[in-house]
Design an enzyme around this catalytic site. Structure first.
Site, mmCIF file in Angstrom:
data_model
loop_
_atom_site.group_PDB
_atom_site.id
_atom_site.type_symbol
_atom_site.label_atom_id
_atom_site.label_comp_id
_atom_site.label_asym_id
_atom_site.label_seq_id
_atom_site.Cartn_x
_atom_site.Cartn_y
_atom_site.Cartn_z
ATOM 1 N N ASN A 43 -18.299 37.727 -28.944
ATOM 2 C CA ASN A 43 -18.341 37.953 -30.387
ATOM 3 C C ASN A 43 -17.508 36.887 -31.110
ATOM 4 O OD1 ASN A 43 -18.182 38.992 -32.997
ATOM 5 N ND2 ASN A 43 -16.700 40.567 -32.437
ATOM 6 N N HIS A 95 -12.767 45.162 -31.080
ATOM 7 C CA HIS A 95 -11.515 45.813 -30.662
ATOM 8 C C HIS A 95 -11.673 47.323 -30.511
ATOM 9 C CE1 HIS A 95 -11.461 45.826 -35.082
ATOM 10 N NE2 HIS A 95 -10.773 46.966 -34.981
#
Length: 167
Positions: A129, A138
């Site tokens: 990403n 995350h």
């Protein structure tokens, strides 16, 4: 098309923002990469011919500052997805994970319409990403609930999850 860039201080460290001019993006810049300037493997690096243009990122910077200050839980940014069809499929599912929530790589695979047994491939796509923070990689955790794999480092992943109320 002109590629523009700037840096921005953040709680994660200095960020490198890279974008392309866009007539449809709020603020006129479509974000193509958001990474750390140091300590992140495979992060973008300023290239010859790119134009330093902090003003082009005023909208992006404002939204990032609001997020880090706890004043915003989402981003309304245009970004350009440069990746394989598989990566873009995973990233599209990733973009649907709400602020303050986490899911496992297997769950992300299912949301992307990919067999759960492909969780490792999904993890690789997640790791590729190019849009740290705004495409919330995350928020993906290990099957046992542990913090696993984050290009910016697990301590920064922990910081982001704490910011979102998911310690």
């Amino acid at each position: 098309m002109t590629t523009v860039w700037t840096t921005l201080d953040s709680p994660l460290g200095e960020l490198l923002l890279v974008g392309e001019e866009s007539t449809t993006a709020k603020g006129g810049t479509s974000l193509t990469s958001l990474s750390l300037t140091t300590g992140q493997p495979n992060a973008a690096v300023v290239q010859p011919g790119w134009a330093a243009d902090p003003e082009a990122f005023a909208e992006v910077a404002g939204q990032l500052r609001a997020y880090f200050a706890g004043e915003s839980t989402s981003f309304e940014l245009e970004f350009t997805a440069h990746g394989t069809p598989f990566q873009r499929r995973v990233w599209a599912a990733l973009e649907q994970v709400p602020h303050g929530h986490t899911l496992t790589y297997g769950e992300l695979a299912e949301r992307a319409g990919i067999p759960r047994k492909s969780a490792r491939a999904v993890g690789a796509a997640n790791g590729a990403n190019p849009l740290l923070v705004v495409r919330p990689c995350h928020r993906v955790i290990g099957a046992n609930g542990s913090l696993t794999g984050y290009a910016a480092g697990l301590e920064r992943k922990q910081l982001l999850l704490e910011l979102e109320g998911r310690a």
